[in-house]
Write a protein that holds these residues in place. Structure first.
Motif, PDB file in Angstrom:
ATOM      1  N   ALA A 194       2.438   2.674  -2.485  1.00  0.00           N
ATOM      2  CA  ALA A 194       1.563   1.595  -2.027  1.00  0.00           C
ATOM      3  C   ALA A 194       0.325   2.155  -1.342  1.00  0.00           C
ATOM      4  O   ALA A 194      -0.787   1.644  -1.501  1.00  0.00           O
ATOM      5  CB  ALA A 194       2.326   0.681  -1.072  1.00  0.00           C
ATOM      6  N   GLY A 195       0.500   3.225  -0.593  1.00  0.00           N
ATOM      7  CA  GLY A 195      -0.633   3.837   0.097  1.00  0.00           C
ATOM      8  C   GLY A 195      -1.623   4.495  -0.835  1.00  0.00           C
ATOM      9  O   GLY A 195      -2.777   4.723  -0.470  1.00  0.00           O
ATOM     10  N   GLN A 196      -1.199   4.794  -2.047  1.00  0.00           N
ATOM     11  CA  GLN A 196      -2.081   5.438  -3.013  1.00  0.00           C
ATOM     12  C   GLN A 196      -2.790   4.430  -3.910  1.00  0.00           C
ATOM     13  O   GLN A 196      -3.454   4.803  -4.868  1.00  0.00           O
ATOM     14  CB  GLN A 196      -1.265   6.403  -3.887  1.00  0.00           C
ATOM     15  CG  GLN A 196      -0.710   7.592  -3.113  1.00  0.00           C
ATOM     16  CD  GLN A 196       0.270   8.408  -3.933  1.00  0.00           C
ATOM     17  OE1 GLN A 196       0.764   7.958  -4.956  1.00  0.00           O
ATOM     18  NE2 GLN A 196       0.546   9.614  -3.465  1.00  0.00           N
ATOM     19  N   TRP A 197      -2.639   3.144  -3.581  1.00  0.00           N
ATOM     20  CA  TRP A 197      -3.238   2.103  -4.408  1.00  0.00           C
ATOM     21  C   TRP A 197      -4.757   2.278  -4.499  1.00  0.00           C
ATOM     22  O   TRP A 197      -5.430   2.479  -3.513  1.00  0.00           O
ATOM     23  CB  TRP A 197      -2.909   0.734  -3.829  1.00  0.00           C
ATOM     24  CG  TRP A 197      -3.258  -0.380  -4.779  1.00  0.00           C
ATOM     25  CD1 TRP A 197      -4.473  -0.930  -4.973  1.00  0.00           C
ATOM     26  CD2 TRP A 197      -2.355  -1.032  -5.665  1.00  0.00           C
ATOM     27  NE1 TRP A 197      -4.398  -1.911  -5.929  1.00  0.00           N
ATOM     28  CE2 TRP A 197      -3.112  -1.993  -6.366  1.00  0.00           C
ATOM     29  CE3 TRP A 197      -1.000  -0.905  -5.929  1.00  0.00           C
ATOM     30  CZ2 TRP A 197      -2.534  -2.834  -7.318  1.00  0.00           C
ATOM     31  CZ3 TRP A 197      -0.440  -1.741  -6.853  1.00  0.00           C
ATOM     32  CH2 TRP A 197      -1.188  -2.678  -7.541  1.00  0.00           C
ATOM     33  N   GLU A 198      -5.293   2.200  -5.691  1.00  0.00           N
ATOM     34  CA  GLU A 198      -6.744   2.265  -5.901  1.00  0.00           C
ATOM     35  C   GLU A 198      -7.156   1.053  -6.715  1.00  0.00           C
ATOM     36  O   GLU A 198      -6.400   0.549  -7.553  1.00  0.00           O
ATOM     37  CB  GLU A 198      -7.136   3.537  -6.656  1.00  0.00           C
ATOM     38  CG  GLU A 198      -6.825   4.834  -5.922  1.00  0.00           C
ATOM     39  CD  GLU A 198      -7.703   5.030  -4.704  1.00  0.00           C
ATOM     40  OE1 GLU A 198      -7.322   5.856  -3.858  1.00  0.00           O
ATOM     41  OE2 GLU A 198      -8.748   4.345  -4.598  1.00  0.00           O
ATOM     42  N   ILE A 224      -7.353  -2.427   3.720  1.00  0.00           N
ATOM     43  CA  ILE A 224      -6.317  -3.439   3.513  1.00  0.00           C
ATOM     44  C   ILE A 224      -5.939  -3.435   2.032  1.00  0.00           C
ATOM     45  O   ILE A 224      -6.761  -3.711   1.169  1.00  0.00           O
ATOM     46  CB  ILE A 224      -6.802  -4.836   3.919  1.00  0.00           C
ATOM     47  CG1 ILE A 224      -7.254  -4.843   5.388  1.00  0.00           C
ATOM     48  CG2 ILE A 224      -5.697  -5.857   3.688  1.00  0.00           C
ATOM     49  CD1 ILE A 224      -6.163  -4.554   6.383  1.00  0.00           C
ATOM     50  N   ILE A 225      -4.693  -3.135   1.743  1.00  0.00           N
ATOM     51  CA  ILE A 225      -4.218  -3.078   0.362  1.00  0.00           C
ATOM     52  C   ILE A 225      -3.881  -4.476  -0.142  1.00  0.00           C
ATOM     53  O   ILE A 225      -4.197  -4.830  -1.283  1.00  0.00           O
ATOM     54  CB  ILE A 225      -2.990  -2.156   0.261  1.00  0.00           C
ATOM     55  CG1 ILE A 225      -3.394  -0.720   0.626  1.00  0.00           C
ATOM     56  CG2 ILE A 225      -2.386  -2.206  -1.134  1.00  0.00           C
ATOM     57  CD1 ILE A 225      -2.215   0.211   0.779  1.00  0.00           C
ATOM     58  N   GLY A 226      -3.255  -5.278   0.693  1.00  0.00           N
ATOM     59  CA  GLY A 226      -2.879  -6.617   0.265  1.00  0.00           C
ATOM     60  C   GLY A 226      -2.273  -7.418   1.399  1.00  0.00           C
ATOM     61  O   GLY A 226      -2.020  -6.894   2.487  1.00  0.00           O
TER      62      GLY A 226
END
Length: 237
Positions: free
Chosen positions: A116-120, A225-227
């Motif tokens: 999740a932290g690597q989301w681009e 903020i990812i989501g």
């Protein structure tokens, strides 16, 4: 001229009973009007309107007061208690209400916090073939959705909203994060994502755990903020 809705005698009696219960139990439970406001996602003033008979209780608010004050709805609103009973499944406890048929909107993968932290943007941080766990949800997702399993106690609260370790949360990457949103975020100096409440106060943004012992962390350009978390659930089997 603004029209003020007049409460019925029955609704006023509900408010009196509710206020008396709140006053008698708030000290032992360690609960404040702000705690209730946070659980209902309304202002503290709106909570006061319920307690002082300016706004009529609805079923949703009554169930929240019931949970936080640890009393059945019937202790303060016999009429709303009948609605709870009417909505309950016959085979279930009276505190469990039937929400209607389950209609899943989609299936979403369970990711690790590192993934999740690597989301681009415009790029999936996982390979579909590598995902072993997929879970359905009936929540409409505006972007791309994925599940995460809560770790640690930063989102465990003694009262009000609480999402303890072991719960699964559904993250919507397309939903706008607002003040009070539960978000999954990535700090620039961390390899993994983090799950916190977004607080915006006077233009300053913070990440805050629901656990009161966790301090607020100010954020600016050091956070993405990812989501937004849109659902939480736990499985026992």
């Amino acid at each position: 001229m603004k029209n003020t809705k007049v409460l019925t005698p029955e609704q006023l009696d509900d408010a009196k009973r509710l206020k008396a219960l709140y006053e008698s139990k708030k000290k032992n439970l360690g609960i404040t009007q702000q705690d209730i406001a946070d659980a209902l996602d309304i202002t503290q003033g709106a909570v006061g309107h319920y307690l002082n008979g300016r706004n009529a209780l609805n079923l949703s608010a009554a169930l929240t007061f019931s949970r936080l004050l640890q009393v059945p709805v019937s202790d303060f609103s016999p009429s709303l208690a009948k609605e709870v009973d009417a909505a309950s499944l016959p085979a279930l406890d009276k505190n469990v209400t039937y929400a209607g048929p389950y209609e899943p909107k989609g299936r979403y993968p369970m990711l690790s916090w590192v993934s999740a932290g690597q989301w681009e943007e415009a790029m999936e941080p996982y390979s579909i073939s590598e995902i072993n766990e997929w879970y359905e949800s009936d929540v409409p997702i505006q972007g791309t959705g994925f599940w995460l399993k809560v770790e640690g106690d930063s989102m465990t609260a003694p009262i009000g909203q609480s999402i303890p370790e072991g719960h699964s949360v559904l993250v919507d990457t397309g939903r706008e994060a607002k003040n009070g949103s539960l978000v999954v975020a990535k700090l620039t100096d961390a390899n993994e994502a983090t799950f916190k409440k977004l607080v915006i106060d006077g233009g300053q943004r913070y990440l805050k755990g629901l656990n009161p012992s966790w301090p607020m962390t100010p954020i600016n350009g050091n956070c993405r903020i990812i989501g937004v978390v849109v659902e939480s659930k736990v499985r026992y089997v």
